[in-house]
Each structure stands twice: as C-alpha cells, then as structure tokens.
Write a protein that holds these residues in place. Structure first.
Motif, mmCIF file in Angstrom:
data_model
loop_
_atom_site.group_PDB
_atom_site.id
_atom_site.type_symbol
_atom_site.label_atom_id
_atom_site.label_comp_id
_atom_site.label_asym_id
_atom_site.label_seq_id
_atom_site.Cartn_x
_atom_site.Cartn_y
_atom_site.Cartn_z
ATOM 1 N N ALA A 57 0.746 -1.095 -0.068
ATOM 2 C CA ALA A 57 -0.014 0.087 0.161
ATOM 3 C C ALA A 57 0.635 1.280 0.075
ATOM 4 N N ASN A 58 1.955 1.301 0.778
ATOM 5 C CA ASN A 58 2.613 2.528 0.791
ATOM 6 C C ASN A 58 3.665 2.773 -0.403
ATOM 7 N N ILE A 59 3.524 1.752 -1.220
ATOM 8 C CA ILE A 59 4.295 2.037 -2.503
ATOM 9 C C ILE A 59 3.622 2.942 -3.481
ATOM 10 N N VAL A 60 2.196 2.529 -3.382
ATOM 11 C CA VAL A 60 1.333 3.173 -4.452
ATOM 12 C C VAL A 60 1.135 4.807 -3.921
ATOM 13 N N GLY A 61 0.912 4.955 -2.649
ATOM 14 C CA GLY A 61 0.762 6.265 -2.133
ATOM 15 C C GLY A 61 1.668 7.273 -2.556
ATOM 16 N N GLY A 62 3.115 6.619 -2.549
ATOM 17 C CA GLY A 62 4.101 7.593 -2.766
ATOM 18 C C GLY A 62 4.021 8.201 -4.215
ATOM 19 N N ALA A 63 3.283 7.892 -4.987
ATOM 20 C CA ALA A 63 3.269 8.113 -6.456
ATOM 21 C C ALA A 63 2.686 9.352 -6.589
ATOM 22 N N LEU A 99 7.798 9.082 -0.242
ATOM 23 C CA LEU A 99 8.746 9.106 -1.329
ATOM 24 C C LEU A 99 10.010 7.956 -1.078
ATOM 25 N N ALA A 100 10.473 8.052 0.144
ATOM 26 C CA ALA A 100 11.591 7.224 0.690
ATOM 27 C C ALA A 100 11.255 5.829 0.433
ATOM 28 N N VAL A 101 9.909 5.216 0.967
ATOM 29 C CA VAL A 101 9.642 4.084 1.192
ATOM 30 C C VAL A 101 9.175 3.497 -0.295
ATOM 31 N N ARG A 102 8.727 4.433 -1.055
ATOM 32 C CA ARG A 102 8.371 4.036 -2.652
ATOM 33 C C ARG A 102 9.677 3.558 -3.204
ATOM 34 N N ALA A 103 10.637 4.631 -3.179
ATOM 35 C CA ALA A 103 11.819 4.429 -3.907
ATOM 36 C C ALA A 103 12.664 3.130 -3.485
ATOM 37 N N THR A 104 12.714 2.924 -2.081
ATOM 38 C CA THR A 104 13.484 1.849 -1.367
ATOM 39 C C THR A 104 12.879 0.452 -1.960
ATOM 40 N N ARG A 105 11.561 0.375 -1.917
ATOM 41 C CA ARG A 105 10.946 -0.912 -2.227
ATOM 42 C C ARG A 105 11.049 -1.062 -3.744
ATOM 43 N N LEU A 106 10.721 -0.018 -4.710
ATOM 44 C CA LEU A 106 10.964 -0.478 -6.129
ATOM 45 C C LEU A 106 12.190 -0.631 -6.521
ATOM 46 N N ALA A 107 13.417 -0.099 -5.708
ATOM 47 C CA ALA A 107 14.568 -0.525 -6.084
ATOM 48 C C ALA A 107 14.914 -1.782 -5.470
ATOM 49 N N ASP A 108 14.645 -2.433 -4.201
ATOM 50 C CA ASP A 108 14.674 -3.439 -3.822
ATOM 51 C C ASP A 108 14.129 -4.732 -4.678
#
Length: 803
Positions: A118-124, A784-793
């Motif tokens: 859920a927190n990946i999508v919100g960061g967009a 922003l930080a959690v979205r970037a970290t999860r996508l990069a991971d």
C-alpha cells in the motif's frame, strides 16, 4: 482558455476548469504536463488522469490521436482500472486511471495491490499532477470529500486540476474557496468560436409519460437521419425495450444494446460497433438502447435522444450524445419514469429527480426550447444548486482529514468503503460445478448491484426447485500460506435466511438454471441458459488471488551477499528518485529548507541500510541453515579475505513474497524489517548531523524520522514489532562497506545491540510523533523514501536495469 489553465497550473496554483463537452478539456488537462517536459522543466513527475468510470479511462487510453501525441513527446502511457490493471504502482509518465484507484491509494488501501504494497502506491501522489475529470459524478459524502482532503493535504506537494462540464455554480464556488484555486471557463467569445458549440442546434422537450419501446420506434421512424438513442435508468428496462424495438423495426435498421452487464470483451466489441454506427462520418440507420453508461466516454452522436427522468446533470451528460458534432441538429425527449413505487428513481436520489422534474416542467411546459451551453448550466443550477449547497455544507472536512490520517498511520482496513465508496456490488459468475473452478486463475465475472442481487435471490426457492443453484466460497485462511487462501468449501444457500450471509460475500456462483448470458443482451438473472464462465490463464508471476500483486521479485539464482545487495539498492534508489521522483523530492526539500543533494544522499544511505537487520546474529544463523539445506553450501569462515561472502542478504532459493521461507524449507526466518531501522538509526543520524547541521533540530529529527520509518516499513506499511537486535560477529566491516562514501565512520555509529525496549521507544517517537499524516512534509518524505526503496529492492532482486 486552455492556455489560461496551463499558465495557472505552471505558476503553482490549483485550477477548477468548467467547460462544455467537446470543448477540448482533455487537451487543456494534458498540455501543461507535456509542455513542461518538452521545456526540460520537472514540474511534475507523472500525470495521474483520474476518471469516475472505467469506460472513460479506457476510452482516453485507447484514443489513438491522444496516445500518439503523448508517445511522440517521449512519454510512457499506461492505464489502471479494475478491469485493466496495467500500472498498479503508477509508474507510467501518464496514467489514465479510475478515481477509485487514485483515492484508494491515498487512503492506504489501494484496490489493485496487496495490503503490504500500500505505501508504494501512495508515494506516487507526491510530485504528481492529478487531474480529476467529470468531478461532478463523485459521491459527495465519500469520494468528493476524500479527493478534497487529498488536495488540501498535498497542497504543497502535488498539482491539482478539477474538471467538470455540468457541476452547479454552487459546487464550483465551493471548490474555488476550499482549494484556493483559480476558476477557468471559456468566455462567450471562445464558445462562439468553437464549431462544436456554435454550429449545432439542440432542443429539449418534456414528455410526462414513461419511456416505452413504442415511443422509441415512433420517434426513430419519424426522424430524418434515423439515428436514435434511448437511455433507460435500469438494465432490466433497457433489455426489455431492446427486444421489442428490435422486433418492431425492419432488418435494415441496426439495433444495439449497451449496458454494464456485459463481459469486458463483449462490451468493448459493442462500444466499437456503436462508435462505427454513430460516429461522425456514419450514415447508418441505428437505434442504440442503453443505460447511463453512455453518459460519458463515447464520442457518438444521434439525431433523436429519448431519456428517462434523471438528475439534471445526468440529463445534460446524456444530451451531450445528441447533435454532438458541428452542424448537426437534434432533439432531446425527456420522459418521466414509471410509477413503480418507492424505488422508481433508482439508481438516483429521489430529491434530485423530483427537483429536476419540477424545473423541467417550468422550463419546458410551454413547449420545446432551443438550448445552448449556458441554458444547460442554468438548468443544472436551478435543479440541483440548493441540494448541492446543503450537501457541501454537511461535508466532513476536519473529521475526514482526521479519519484518513488514522487510516494511513494505523488502521487502513475498510478505508476504501469508508472514504471512497461503498462496495455496493458483488461479483457474480455462472457455473454449474463451482468446485471445479480454480480461483487463482482468471474468471469471467459480472458486477451486480446489491439491490438487483437481493431482489434476484428473494425470487428463488432454495428449499425447493432452486436448491443448489447459488454458492459462495468459504476460504481457508490458514496462516503462512503465501499462495493465497484456497477455498475450503463451496457453501450453498439453503434457506431465505442465507441471503443475508450471501450479501456479505465478494463472490457468488449461480447455476445456469437460474441465470443466462449472451453477447447480444448480456446477463439476465432469473432466466435459464446454457452459458458458463470460462477460466483464463494462470496469473503472471507476482499476482496473487484477487489480483493482489506481491513484491514482484523473481527467485534468486544464487546467494547474494549483504554488501552487494546494500550497495546495489542504494545506487538504484539514487537513480530512481532522480528519474521518477525529482519534482516531488524538490518540493519536499523546499518544504524542509534542506539542499536537494543532501536529501538524495540521505535517501541513498537509508536504502543501503534497508537490510541492516539481516546482520543480526540470529538472522544470519537462520539464513545459512537455509542455504546449507537448499544448496548444500556451508557458511565460509569469517576471515578478512572472505568476510563479505559470510554475510547473506538472500539465499540461493529465497524468492520474495514467501515470508523468508524457501520452498521445501519449513523454518521461517526471523523478522528483520524493524530491526534494520533501529540498528541503522545512529548511522543515519550521523549523516543527518553532518549534512543538515544548519537546520533546526526539529527539521533534522523529522527528516531522520521519515527515513527511519521508510526502512522500518519497507516490507509492510504497518510493520512495528521488534524483538531486539544483536550485530553478528565480524559484521561491522559490512556496515562500513554499506555506508562507504557517505558516512566516514559508520562502524563507530552502528550499535552492537538494540534492546526491545530501546527499539520500541524509537518507534514510538517516529510513528507517534514526527512521522504522521497530519505532518504533510514528513509523511510525503516517508512516502517518497519507502516507494523508492521498495521499487529499488524489487528491481535489484529481479536483476533489472534501472530506468
């Protein structure tokens, strides 16, 4: 007016655009984003074009001219709806989505991903340009109130355009004041210069009798060009009328039925047929019998439009399909609804329909009236202005903000129902043997409203001839089954009392003895048939039951060291935020008053430390037991030459999404998400003290808290359990290597151990104090930080090349 929209948006203001159908609103919405990109100005990271209906999103996404123009500008175009889940994480440059998709992401319960994503999508949403089209169609107490809360909470971190063709002036004024927005409308001169407005003639007539098939046939045969549309408020009335109209007209007349109860492929085929028959260059003699699905999204035109009474805004939307193209003439015949009792106005509100009828009688009682855009606006204002004024006054503004904040931070369950819309529909399919269905594969289903479904079920005799004709799945929710809960059993409805239970289920399977379907008329409840639902292919990797996507990582091909993974994810985060989130990051940096480059360095360090908890002694012991079991590889000695190889981030067969338990290995790895945040706090703090030394302690603490929160919750938005951390022997060198180039003496800053009490105290300070949705700059940095970290991971584990 399109240029005025662009100027206001690019100057930093939100905009409310009021313009008639066919006046170029879509171009006005898209132009600022394209222009900014072509000028090399990172004004917004992405355009989220949100529409209230799937058909609208699909129509814009499929528009060849619009699509080609965006792609010529070098933009990636995607779509995200309930039926077309092409971009669930909103990574496209331009994404045409339903408003449900956007708002559900905002409130922390995205409808097209798993809860842990859920927190990946919100960061967009941070740094996005969000367009809310056809805003007047939103339910005021839910979606409208939530969309306004989004605009207010993200005022400094996103750009908002609200568009409408038929909203009453009361709504426009409210939006302007609530959002501190500029209102843009085409001037009278501009309207006169638009061929689609100035050269067409449309008149309205009121008919106090119900709309019947005979009236449709009579109006069609009396028309000059034989291009007719009849719009009914319910599917049942449309289906019945279609059969009679088709039988009454000669074969040379095309008669088409369009409503919401077709399978997607059949509905798409029908829409393509309607576009051909009623398009601008067609001379085909055609009758389209439809429901309100034609109100928006179809670029078609008829000579005669017959419609049942509906709220004034809906009538004007339907009228937009009459004399739509330049130089055309047409008539809109508005019929009263049948007097069928209390539900006669369904699916609309009775007060809105009664008020509209009163105004129509006043305006049209003396005969037909030639209309224009201003007359239609006045009709909507007179019929719905007072009702909307009262509804807006009752909107839960402060209360909604608190409720959304609570859902985001601690309790997202049911947020979609509470803040976006009630899920007042159930998925239904037709099959004689439900026990043979594999619900991990695609299944052809229909969405049936609760009212229609309840009426259908009440007509069945479950203790007699209809026994064993309706089933619902009972899921096996055994903990630890990562492939999704299988069906434990299919439960039949046995008595009328079971209807209440059935109405709470997400899926019902009914027998073809009591329901029928064909591509011509659609789903028909209460009629026997021989059609049964088909099954699609197995879902793609990363897609779980119900369409939920997991973290998307592919199975590891070999073991990966902690050091290699940490440095790779850190590099990917830097690349990702500069390519996909630079506008949002600039806005966040400005809000904190910190240099952009320093913030990027802090984000990279947080990403490098995202798996620091895996250097825990117990975790390393467990992962090496897995590695030895699966690959037969023992842990190498921890002497300097091979120290990196002695500390793993992933084992040979450790696919993401299995909770750290490779296939065939029953031992579950210890949780490490929160541990890594607690262990990395001091290292991050050292860099923050160095780079943000000129900032206030409050600012440093907030930035640091947001980054710690992102590390702690980069596997799940509600992660919070912590059982302690003990750095494994010899692991300090790995900490130093992970922080190289960013922090000079990371080993000294990293704690050797963190007790549960210390960890819980840190988390309370982060999530209970600095990082809350009520603090927008902290929450946006966290997103922003959690979205970037999860996508990069995820990309790192798949071995993808960064964009």
């Amino acid at each position: 007016y399109q240029e005025r929209v662009a100027r206001e948006l690019l100057s930093g203001r939100n905009v409310v655009l009021v313009a008639p159908t066919g006046s170029g609103k879509t171009l006005a919405a898209v132009h600022p984003f394209v222009y900014a990109r072509q000028q090399g100005r990172r004004w917004a990271d992405r355009l989220l074009y949100a529409l209230p209906l799937r058909t609208l999103a699909g129509a814009l996404y499929s528009d060849p001219e619009l699509r080609a123009g965006l792609e010529r500008a070098g933009l990636g175009v995607t779509t995200q709806t309930g039926l077309n889940r092409g971009d669930p994480l909103f990574r496209g440059d331009v994404c045409f989505a339903t408003i449900d998709q956007v708002l559900s992401a905002y409130v922390g319960e995205p409808v097209s991903t798993s809860a842990r994503q859920a927190n990946i999508v919100g960061g967009a949403l941070v740094g996005a340009y969000v367009v809310f089209d056809e805003f007047h169609l939103l339910e005021k107490e839910k979606a409208l109130a939530t969309a306004l809360d989004l605009a207010e909470r993200l005022r400094r971190f996103a750009s908002i355009l609200v568009m409408t063709a038929t909203a009453p002036q009361e709504v426009v004024t409210y939006l302007r004041e609530r959002l501190d927005a500029a209102v843009v409308e085409p001037s009278a001169t501009e309207l006169a210069e638009m061929p689609a407005q100035s050269s067409k003639k449309r008149r309205y007539e009121w008919r106090p009798t119900p709309l019947t098939p005979e009236a449709v046939v009579q109006a069609h045969l009396a028309s000059r060009r034989k291009r007719t549309m009849a719009v009914f408020n319910t599917v049942d009335r449309a289906q019945a009328a279609y059969r009679q109209v088709r039988e009454a007209l000669p074969d040379r007349h095309n008669v088409v039925l369009l409503h919401s109860r077709f399978l997607p492929r059949d509905r798409q085929a029908k829409e393509e047929l309607v576009l051909r028959l009623l398009g601008e260059d067609s001379a085909e003699e055609t009758v389209l019998v439809a429901t309100q699905v034609v109100e928006v999204g179809l670029n078609v035109s008829c000579e005669t439009l017959l419609t049942e009474l509906a709220p004034a805004s809906s009538i004007v939307q339907r009228a937009g399909r009459c004399a739509r193209f330049p130089g055309e003439e047409g008539v809109v015949l508005i019929h009263d609804v049948p007097d069928d009792g209390p539900g006669r106005f369904a699916p609309y509100r009775e007060d809105e329909c009664e008020s509209t009828r009163r105004v129509l009688v006043e305006q049209l009682g003396g005969g037909a009236v030639e209309s224009d855009y201003m007359w239609e606006r006045e009709l909507v204002d007179k019929a719905l202005g007072q009702i909307d004024r009262e509804a807006l006054a009752a909107l839960p503004t402060t209360e909604r903000s608190r409720e959304v904040a609570h859902a985001l931070s601690s309790e997202p369950a049911a947020a979609y129902r509470r803040f976006v819309r009630d899920v007042d529909a159930t998925s239904l399919t037709i099959h004689r043997t439900p026990e043979t269905l594999d619900l991990t594969r695609g299944l052809e289903v229909f969405s049936v409203s609760d009212g229609v479904l309840r009426a259908f079920l009440r007509c069945l005799r479950f203790d007699g001839p209809h026994a064993g004709t309706v089933f619902y799945p009972e899921w096996d929710d055994t903990p630890g089954d990562e492939e999704g809960p299988p069906v434990r059993e299919w439960v039949p409805l046995r008595t009328p009392a079971d209807i209440r239970t059935a109405m709470t289920k997400l899926l019902l399977v009914v027998s073809p003895d009591v329901a029928a379907y064909d591509a011509e008329t659609g789903l028909r409840l209460g009629e026997p048939g021989d059609w049964q639902a088909g099954q699609g292919d197995a879902p793609a990797a990363g897609v779980r039951r119900g369409g939920e996507a997991d973290d998307g990582a592919a199975e590891q091909r070999g073991p990966e060291s902690f050091r290699r993974h940490a440095l790779d994810v850190g590099r990917r985060v830097r690349d990702l935020v500069l390519s996909e989130a630079s506008a949002g990051l600039e806005r966040v940096a400005a809000a904190f008053g910190v240099p952009l480059g320093d913030l990027v360095d802090l984000l990279e360090l947080a990403a490098r430390l995202h798996d620091l908890g895996k250097l825990d002694r117990r975790w390393q012991k467990a992962i090496w037991e897995v590695e030895e079991t699966v690959a037969g590889t023992a842990r190498p000695p921890r002497y300097p030459e091979r120290r990196e190889e002695a500390f793993l981030a992933h084992s040979t067969a450790n696919p993401a999404g299995t909770g750290g338990r490779p296939p065939g290995v029953r031992k579950r790895l210890p949780a490490h998400a929160v541990a890594r945040a607690c262990a990395g706090y001091q290292v991050l703090k050292a860099l923050a003290r160095e780079r943000l030394g000129k900032c206030s302690p409050r600012t440093r603490g907030t930035v640091l808290g947001a980054l710690v929160a992102a590390v702690a919750r980069h596997h799940h938005p509600l992660a919070g359990d912590f059982t302690g951390f003990e750095l494994d022997q010899g692991a300090l060198e790995e900490v130093e290597a992970a922080a190289t180039g960013l922090v000079g003496d990371a080993a000294r800053a990293c704690p050797k151990a963190v007790t549960p009490e210390q960890g819980r105290s840190l988390l309370r300070g982060v999530f209970g104090g600095t990082v809350r949705p009520s603090n927008p700059e902290a929450w946006c940095l966290y997103w922003l930080a959690v979205r970037a970290t999860r996508l990069a991971d995820q990309e790192s584990q798949r071995g993808e090349v960064t964009r």
